[in-house]
Enzyme design. Structure first.
Site, PDB file in Angstrom:
ATOM      1  N   HIS B  80       0.847  -1.203   0.000  1.00 13.46           N
ATOM      2  CA  HIS B  80       0.000   0.000   0.000  1.00 13.46           C
ATOM      3  C   HIS B  80       0.882   1.254   0.000  1.00 13.46           C
ATOM      4  O   HIS B  80       0.685   2.154  -0.822  1.00 13.46           O
ATOM      5  CB  HIS B  80      -0.935   0.000   1.216  1.00 13.46           C
ATOM      6  CG  HIS B  80      -1.640   1.314   1.412  1.00 13.46           C
ATOM      7  ND1 HIS B  80      -2.594   1.769   0.537  1.00 13.46           N
ATOM      8  CD2 HIS B  80      -1.508   2.271   2.362  1.00 13.46           C
ATOM      9  CE1 HIS B  80      -3.030   2.955   0.948  1.00 13.46           C
ATOM     10  NE2 HIS B  80      -2.379   3.289   2.053  1.00 13.46           N
ATOM     11  N   ASP B 109       7.395  20.857 -27.055  1.00 12.25           N
ATOM     12  CA  ASP B 109       7.492  19.534 -26.407  1.00 12.25           C
ATOM     13  C   ASP B 109       8.530  19.670 -25.302  1.00 12.25           C
ATOM     14  O   ASP B 109       9.025  20.758 -25.052  1.00 12.25           O
ATOM     15  CB  ASP B 109       7.897  18.440 -27.410  1.00 12.25           C
ATOM     16  CG  ASP B 109       7.384  17.062 -26.972  1.00 12.25           C
ATOM     17  OD1 ASP B 109       7.429  16.765 -25.765  1.00 12.25           O
ATOM     18  OD2 ASP B 109       6.938  16.283 -27.838  1.00 12.25           O
ATOM     19  N   TRP B 144       7.429   0.155   3.462  1.00 14.22           N
ATOM     20  CA  TRP B 144       7.862   0.903   2.262  1.00 14.22           C
ATOM     21  C   TRP B 144       9.262   1.461   2.451  1.00 14.22           C
ATOM     22  O   TRP B 144       9.941   1.769   1.492  1.00 14.22           O
ATOM     23  CB  TRP B 144       6.870   2.034   1.938  1.00 14.22           C
ATOM     24  CG  TRP B 144       7.098   3.311   2.673  1.00 14.22           C
ATOM     25  CD1 TRP B 144       6.612   3.651   3.900  1.00 14.22           C
ATOM     26  CD2 TRP B 144       7.864   4.444   2.228  1.00 14.22           C
ATOM     27  NE1 TRP B 144       7.024   4.903   4.251  1.00 14.22           N
ATOM     28  CE2 TRP B 144       7.794   5.421   3.237  1.00 14.22           C
ATOM     29  CE3 TRP B 144       8.600   4.739   1.070  1.00 14.22           C
ATOM     30  CZ2 TRP B 144       8.441   6.663   3.142  1.00 14.22           C
ATOM     31  CZ3 TRP B 144       9.246   5.973   0.985  1.00 14.22           C
ATOM     32  CH2 TRP B 144       9.152   6.920   2.023  1.00 14.22           C
ATOM     33  N   SER B 174      13.451   5.539 -13.959  1.00 13.78           N
ATOM     34  CA  SER B 174      12.383   6.306 -14.593  1.00 13.78           C
ATOM     35  C   SER B 174      12.319   7.721 -14.033  1.00 13.78           C
ATOM     36  O   SER B 174      12.263   8.709 -14.784  1.00 13.78           O
ATOM     37  CB  SER B 174      11.053   5.580 -14.378  1.00 13.78           C
ATOM     38  OG  SER B 174       9.976   6.429 -14.626  1.00 13.78           O
ATOM     39  N   SER B 175      12.357   7.836 -12.702  1.00 14.88           N
ATOM     40  CA  SER B 175      12.231   9.159 -12.079  1.00 14.88           C
ATOM     41  C   SER B 175      13.402  10.055 -12.452  1.00 14.88           C
ATOM     42  O   SER B 175      13.226  11.248 -12.727  1.00 14.88           O
ATOM     43  CB  SER B 175      12.175   9.029 -10.562  1.00 14.88           C
ATOM     44  OG  SER B 175      11.072   8.268 -10.186  1.00 14.88           O
ATOM     45  N   HIS B 259      13.128  12.064   3.157  1.00 18.18           N
ATOM     46  CA  HIS B 259      12.431  13.298   3.488  1.00 18.18           C
ATOM     47  C   HIS B 259      12.256  14.238   2.305  1.00 18.18           C
ATOM     48  O   HIS B 259      11.146  14.719   2.087  1.00 18.18           O
ATOM     49  CB  HIS B 259      12.996  14.018   4.714  1.00 18.18           C
ATOM     50  CG  HIS B 259      11.923  14.906   5.254  1.00 18.18           C
ATOM     51  ND1 HIS B 259      10.940  14.457   6.094  1.00 18.18           N
ATOM     52  CD2 HIS B 259      11.587  16.179   4.955  1.00 18.18           C
ATOM     53  CE1 HIS B 259      10.061  15.418   6.304  1.00 18.18           C
ATOM     54  NE2 HIS B 259      10.430  16.469   5.635  1.00 18.18           N
ATOM     55  N   GLU B 261      11.814  13.255  -0.513  1.00 17.05           N
ATOM     56  CA  GLU B 261      10.748  12.555  -1.218  1.00 17.05           C
ATOM     57  C   GLU B 261       9.372  13.064  -0.781  1.00 17.05           C
ATOM     58  O   GLU B 261       8.447  13.182  -1.593  1.00 17.05           O
ATOM     59  CB  GLU B 261      10.864  11.042  -0.968  1.00 17.05           C
ATOM     60  CG  GLU B 261       9.696  10.194  -1.446  1.00 17.05           C
ATOM     61  CD  GLU B 261       9.598  10.068  -2.955  1.00 17.05           C
ATOM     62  OE1 GLU B 261      10.565  10.439  -3.655  1.00 17.05           O
ATOM     63  OE2 GLU B 261       8.555   9.609  -3.439  1.00 17.05           O
ATOM     64  N   TYR B 263       8.587  16.039   0.004  1.00 16.61           N
ATOM     65  CA  TYR B 263       8.320  17.275  -0.738  1.00 16.61           C
ATOM     66  C   TYR B 263       8.153  17.005  -2.219  1.00 16.61           C
ATOM     67  O   TYR B 263       7.450  17.735  -2.908  1.00 16.61           O
ATOM     68  CB  TYR B 263       9.413  18.310  -0.428  1.00 16.61           C
ATOM     69  CG  TYR B 263       9.413  18.619   1.038  1.00 16.61           C
ATOM     70  CD1 TYR B 263       8.302  19.230   1.604  1.00 16.61           C
ATOM     71  CD2 TYR B 263      10.427  18.211   1.876  1.00 16.61           C
ATOM     72  CE1 TYR B 263       8.232  19.451   2.962  1.00 16.61           C
ATOM     73  CE2 TYR B 263      10.364  18.434   3.237  1.00 16.61           C
ATOM     74  CZ  TYR B 263       9.261  19.053   3.777  1.00 16.61           C
ATOM     75  OH  TYR B 263       9.185  19.259   5.118  1.00 16.61           O
ATOM     76  N   SER B 274      -1.960  26.213  -6.547  1.00 21.82           N
ATOM     77  CA  SER B 274      -1.614  27.610  -6.823  1.00 21.82           C
ATOM     78  C   SER B 274      -2.089  28.052  -8.201  1.00 21.82           C
ATOM     79  O   SER B 274      -2.137  29.248  -8.487  1.00 21.82           O
ATOM     80  CB  SER B 274      -0.101  27.816  -6.718  1.00 21.82           C
ATOM     81  OG  SER B 274       0.349  27.462  -5.432  1.00 21.82           O
ATOM     82  N   HIS B 308      14.756  13.430  11.697  1.00 24.52           N
ATOM     83  CA  HIS B 308      13.589  13.482  12.583  1.00 24.52           C
ATOM     84  C   HIS B 308      12.741  12.220  12.432  1.00 24.52           C
ATOM     85  O   HIS B 308      11.821  12.000  13.195  1.00 24.52           O
ATOM     86  CB  HIS B 308      12.768  14.760  12.381  1.00 24.52           C
ATOM     87  CG  HIS B 308      12.040  14.874  11.086  1.00 24.52           C
ATOM     88  ND1 HIS B 308      11.773  16.071  10.475  1.00 24.52           N
ATOM     89  CD2 HIS B 308      11.503  13.940  10.273  1.00 24.52           C
ATOM     90  CE1 HIS B 308      11.113  15.860   9.357  1.00 24.52           C
ATOM     91  NE2 HIS B 308      10.940  14.585   9.206  1.00 24.52           N
ATOM     92  N   HIS B 309      13.073  11.410  11.431  1.00 24.77           N
ATOM     93  CA  HIS B 309      12.422  10.095  11.324  1.00 24.77           C
ATOM     94  C   HIS B 309      13.083   9.090  12.261  1.00 24.77           C
ATOM     95  O   HIS B 309      12.658   7.945  12.326  1.00 24.77           O
ATOM     96  CB  HIS B 309      12.496   9.573   9.887  1.00 24.77           C
ATOM     97  CG  HIS B 309      11.778  10.436   8.909  1.00 24.77           C
ATOM     98  ND1 HIS B 309      10.465  10.240   8.561  1.00 24.77           N
ATOM     99  CD2 HIS B 309      12.179  11.524   8.213  1.00 24.77           C
ATOM    100  CE1 HIS B 309      10.086  11.160   7.692  1.00 24.77           C
ATOM    101  NE2 HIS B 309      11.107  11.947   7.457  1.00 24.77           N
ATOM    102  N   THR B 334       6.144  26.763   4.797  1.00 24.84           N
ATOM    103  CA  THR B 334       4.889  26.071   4.500  1.00 24.84           C
ATOM    104  C   THR B 334       3.714  26.930   4.954  1.00 24.84           C
ATOM    105  O   THR B 334       2.719  27.068   4.228  1.00 24.84           O
ATOM    106  CB  THR B 334       4.855  24.705   5.202  1.00 24.84           C
ATOM    107  OG1 THR B 334       6.120  24.075   5.027  1.00 24.84           O
ATOM    108  CG2 THR B 334       3.786  23.823   4.615  1.00 24.84           C
ATOM    109  N   LYS B 337       2.889  29.634   2.557  1.00 22.56           N
ATOM    110  CA  LYS B 337       2.080  29.189   1.423  1.00 22.56           C
ATOM    111  C   LYS B 337       0.604  29.152   1.804  1.00 22.56           C
ATOM    112  O   LYS B 337      -0.265  29.615   1.060  1.00 22.56           O
ATOM    113  CB  LYS B 337       2.544  27.814   0.947  1.00 22.56           C
ATOM    114  CG  LYS B 337       3.811  27.881   0.130  1.00 22.56           C
ATOM    115  CD  LYS B 337       4.049  26.569  -0.582  1.00 22.56           C
ATOM    116  CE  LYS B 337       5.243  26.659  -1.501  1.00 22.56           C
ATOM    117  NZ  LYS B 337       5.001  27.489  -2.688  1.00 22.56           N
ATOM    118  N   ARG B 456       1.643   1.065  14.855  1.00 20.97           N
ATOM    119  CA  ARG B 456       1.491   0.836  13.414  1.00 20.97           C
ATOM    120  C   ARG B 456       1.838  -0.613  13.091  1.00 20.97           C
ATOM    121  O   ARG B 456       2.551  -1.262  13.834  1.00 20.97           O
ATOM    122  CB  ARG B 456       2.474   1.694  12.630  1.00 20.97           C
ATOM    123  CG  ARG B 456       2.223   3.147  12.668  1.00 20.97           C
ATOM    124  CD  ARG B 456       3.432   3.885  12.127  1.00 20.97           C
ATOM    125  NE  ARG B 456       3.594   3.704  10.678  1.00 20.97           N
ATOM    126  CZ  ARG B 456       4.555   4.277   9.965  1.00 20.97           C
ATOM    127  NH1 ARG B 456       5.442   5.044  10.556  1.00 20.97           N
ATOM    128  NH2 ARG B 456       4.645   4.075   8.667  1.00 20.97           N
TER     129      ARG B 456
END
Lengths: 224, 617
Positions: B80, B109, B144, B174-175, B259, B261, B263, B274, B308-309, B334, B337, B456
């Site tokens: 998931h 293009d 994950w 790919s990314s 992290h 990731e 964002y 926006s 912080h993780h 943040t 925004k 979890r």
């Protein structure tokens, strides 16, 4: 084939770009930025694990096997690697000469010296040859290390050393293939100044790979 | 498959195979078609990942249930997370990058059309590679985040983690390929006058995201290479038992990627919102430069907060303080925004279309997720919350309430541009309200079950711990999502066939993509416009009337206009196939490895030595 090769390098002046640069040149810089992070991760891991191997052989210190009493000498051979480093650094000089030869292809060559300097095939070949010599040194180094008891599974040093230098070697291999491809195009139809971008982006990559080696050589071989 | 519902884009007769049909999709290098392929594929994976979540919630609906085994439950929550992050949200963002970036900056293009096709095919094959094993109950089962040494061979001997390591490695290719492409496109293919500070905010956020991708993905690549080598070649990177490896190495490398990731997942949605909020408020975006700077600041700070993780691993007071402070700092850009979106709406002529409802809900829901984020930026508080459902509530508020709500705002807003027809607003509002209720009913109670100590990743729990009610609520909420999605799917296909004709600018928007027909012709802009303002269609001083008139014309072929269109080619597809076969060979046989490598090299050379487009005449 020959005609399609001609298409590849057709100048793209009819495409407007914001910077006035070909997009491939912008992309290769982005790619190099990304590659920096790749090598930073590899080198950091090497440095974090430096000196933390439980068993030898070690890079700079000798190690006595407690069970057999056998003494394993420091494994890095700095004089040999200095020689291969010199060859790789020379290849960057050849690469500069190859690019200059392609860029100045249309200028008249009067003296013998100018003809040699303007021979793009020669310098592309020399760059690829120097890269190949470097790779041969690496193959020799890897096999002799394995004979001396350092495999990629042996200890943390073996795992980090072979992975880091192996990744760099893979980059040199890709560069050699790129250079040989350019050399083949040069033989097939001749590279002229309108193709200089093709050589230019290859040169950026090649110099980057060289610079990475300078960092690796300093941190892995010279730093105790 | 054909999404050319209204009018097949005009293709010149000299481009064989471009007239529609399966081949035209397999061989396309058109950024709009590739964007549509991304959209369909990613929505498919989004639904699949959602169904996995429905099974998870069904299992957790009441205490002591045994709907699925503990082992299969591990596969479900791992897949998931992996599916939603790598196969749904990132590629949904990619769908918009593909479709919108060239249109918003006035380009025909992307910089490398064939590389773009390659990125898509690698994504599709990599997605299938990592997803299909769940049908054989050998899906990845290490979370994950795949913490090593748990994921090393010693503790996870099966094929499960092999699929995960290799699958993520493929998706990384790919990314990265897409990121180089979009980065170059934004830097180098802007129309004359499209300065950086005139770029639409979506393109700006896309630009920031590409930088994050380019710098963050190599780190996970290396972390995965180490794990791959450990599993396949017996190296010692994560061998903490006999080789003295550091048990935190994986966590540091993973979160240095992980992290940023976060964002990468949320900034594209910020960009879409926006675009959406100004249009339905009839006001330019409030504080445009500050929105740009705050996006950049979020990205920069995003590289300095990874640990912080890891507060629970005991890094010591100095590291904890540093990472706690940097994490709190991110709240500033943040928050800027959030306030700028609110200020954009203030005193505007606000229209609550479906797109606007999704957009406004992002502002509210992301704020809730952001505030719980600040709560666990404090190490002592985090020690209580870490690995509980409180964290699950937090990241679903930012990733569902943020990314997914923003992406749906984008889908409702841009559907008319993509297909030429309007989505049904009434069905859209049903979809929105059901999804909004489902989202809050599912994830809000998780704050409470988490605070009451529910961990979890447990597959069941005993009654009488105060968790039953909250879990039942979450499960009921989760069952509403499929109903909401049925409204969306029905609306999507019905509107694509028989929706109201949109015209070039149905919402009265101000940016360049709305100046051309819907769906846009293959060449996008008949004449590349000259840009003088941020909202060329609003500010009325457009000096470029001539190009505006030419661009509004429909039905012109590229040939009539003298525009060169790249050749269609299946070579990127072949290279991608070679890459996948090569990686499959790592698991199944060395013959496959050689066949894949051969296909890869031959088709890559054939691609590089063939011209992109006909010679300029």
């Amino acid at each position: 084939m020959a005609t399609s090769v001609a298409h590849t390098s057709a100048p793209t002046h009819h495409h407007y770009t914001t910077l006035g640069l070909d997009s491939r040149k912008v992309a290769i810089w982005a790619f190099i930025g990304s590659e920096c992070m790749l090598f930073v991760s590899l080198i950091s891991t090497y440095l974090i694990y430096k000196g933390r191997s439980v068993i030898g052989p070690f890079p700079h210190e000798s190690w006595t096997d407690p069970s057999t009493g056998q003494v394993l000498k420091p494994i890095l051979n700095i004089p040999v690697t200095s020689a291969s480093t010199f060859v790789l650094l020379m290849s960057s000089l050849f690469m500069v000469l190859a690019l200059a030869a392609v860029q100045n292809k249309e200028l008249p060559k009067r003296t013998r010296g100018e003809r040699i300097l303007g021979n793009s095939k020669l310098w592309l070949f020399m760059t690829a040859l120097a890269g190949t010599i470097f790779l041969s040194f690496q193959a020799f180094e890897f096999t002799s290390f394995v004979h001396e008891g350092l495999s990629i599974r042996r200890n943390l040093f073996g795992s980090t050393f072979f992975t880091l230098t192996g990744f760099h070697g893979a980059h040199v291999t890709a560069g050699v293939l790129w250079l040989v491809t350019l050399l083949a195009i040069d033989y097939r139809r001749g590279l002229g100044s309108r193709d200089s971008l093709l050589v230019d982006i290859c040169a950026l990559y090649w110099h980057f790979v060289d610079v990475v080696w300078i960092v690796i050589f300093t941190l892995v071989y010279l730093l105790r | 498959m054909a999404t050319t519902a209204i009018r097949t884009p005009a293709y010149g007769a000299e481009y064989p195979g471009e007239h529609g049909g399966l081949y035209s999709w397999l061989a396309t290098v058109d950024h709009k078609r590739i964007g549509i392929l991304y959209l369909y594929t990613a929505l498919g994976f989004f639904i699949f990942g959602g169904l996995e979540a429905v099974v998870i919630r069904a299992q957790l609906g009441a205490p002591n249930q045994h709907l699925v085994s503990a082992e299969f439950y591990n596969q479900l929550f791992t897949m998931h997370g992996t599916t939603m992050i790598f196969l749904a949200i990132m590629p949904l963002s990619s769908a918009f990058f593909n479709f919108l970036i060239p249109l918003q900056i006035g380009a025909r293009d992307v910089a490398f059309p064939r590389l773009n096709a390659f990125s898509y095919w690698v994504y599709l094959f990599g997605g299938l590679f990592i997803t299909l094993p769940i049908f054989f109950a050998v899906a990845p089962n290490g979370g994950w985040f795949g913490y090593a040494p748990l994921t090393t061979k010693a503790y996870s001997p099966g094929l499960n983690i092999d699929f995960w390591v290799i699958g993520l490695q493929i998706l990384g290719v790919s990314s990265l390929a897409a990121a180089f492409n979009f980065l170059t496109t934004i830097i180098n293919l802007r129309a004359p006058g499209m300065t950086l500070m005139r770029m639409p905010m979506f393109t700006w956020m896309a630009f920031v995201v590409q930088v994050l991708l380019v710098l963050a993905f190599p780190v996970i690549t290396i972390a995965l290479v180490f794990l791959l080598f450990d599993r396949f070649f017996g190296t010692n990177f994560y061998n903490t038992v006999s080789a003295g490896a550091d048990p935190l190495l994986w966590q540091h490398l993973f979160w240095i990627f992980g992290h940023p990731e976060v964002y990468i997942l949320v900034l594209p949605a910020f960009g879409l919102v926006s675009e959406v909020i100004p249009v339905y408020s009839r006001k330019p975006l409030f504080g445009y430069p500050v929105m740009v700077y705050s996006g950049i600041l979020i990205a920069v700070l995003g590289f300095g907060v990874w640990a912080h993780h890891m507060f629970a691993v005991g890094m010591g007071p100095i590291a904890d303080t540093f990472f706690g402070l940097t994490t709190m700092l991110i709240a500033i850009p943040t928050g800027v925004k959030i306030f700028n979106w609110i200020a954009t709406m203030a005193q505007g002529a606000v229209r609550y279309t479906t797109a606007m409802l999704f957009g406004v809900s992002l502002v509210g829901l992301f704020t809730i997720g952001g505030i719980s984020g600040i709560m666990h930026s404090s190490p002592p508080a985090d020690l209580q919350q870490t690995d509980t459902y409180f964290i699950v509530a937090h990241f679903h508020y930012v990733l569902f309430g943020g990314s997914i709500m923003g992406i749906f705002a984008g889908i409702y807003h841009y559907f008319p541009k993509i297909t030429g027809r309007m989505l049904d607003e009434k069905l859209g509002k049903w979809h929105f309200w059901l999804m909004f209720i489902a989202m809050n009913l599912t994830f809000f109670p998780m704050h409470f079950s988490g605070m009451l100590g529910m961990p979890r990743r447990i597959y069941t729990y005993d009654a009488g711990q105060g968790w039953d009610l909250y879990n039942a609520m979450s499960t009921i909420g989760a069952m509403i999502f499929p109903i909401a999605m049925l409204f969306f799917i029905y609306n999507f296909f019905k509107s694509r066939r028989s929706g109201e004709i949109a015209g070039s600018n149905p919402w009265g928007a101000g940016t360049l993509e709305w100046s051309i027909p819907s769906p846009p012709p293959e060449y996008n802009f008949a004449k590349i416009p000259t840009v003088t303002t941020r909202y060329p269609l609003w500010e009325g001083k457009e000096p470029d009337h001539e190009s505006a008139r030419i661009n509004a014309q429909e039905g012109k072929t590229p040939h009539e206009l003298g525009i060169i269109i790249p050749y269609s080619t299946m070579k990127p597809l072949l290279v991608a196939a070679g890459l996948i076969i090569m990686f499959c060979g790592l698991i199944w046989s060395h013959v496959l490895l050689a066949v894949g490598a051969g296909t890869l090299i031959l088709s890559l050379y054939s691609w590089l030595l063939s011209p992109l487009e006909p010679e300029h005449s």
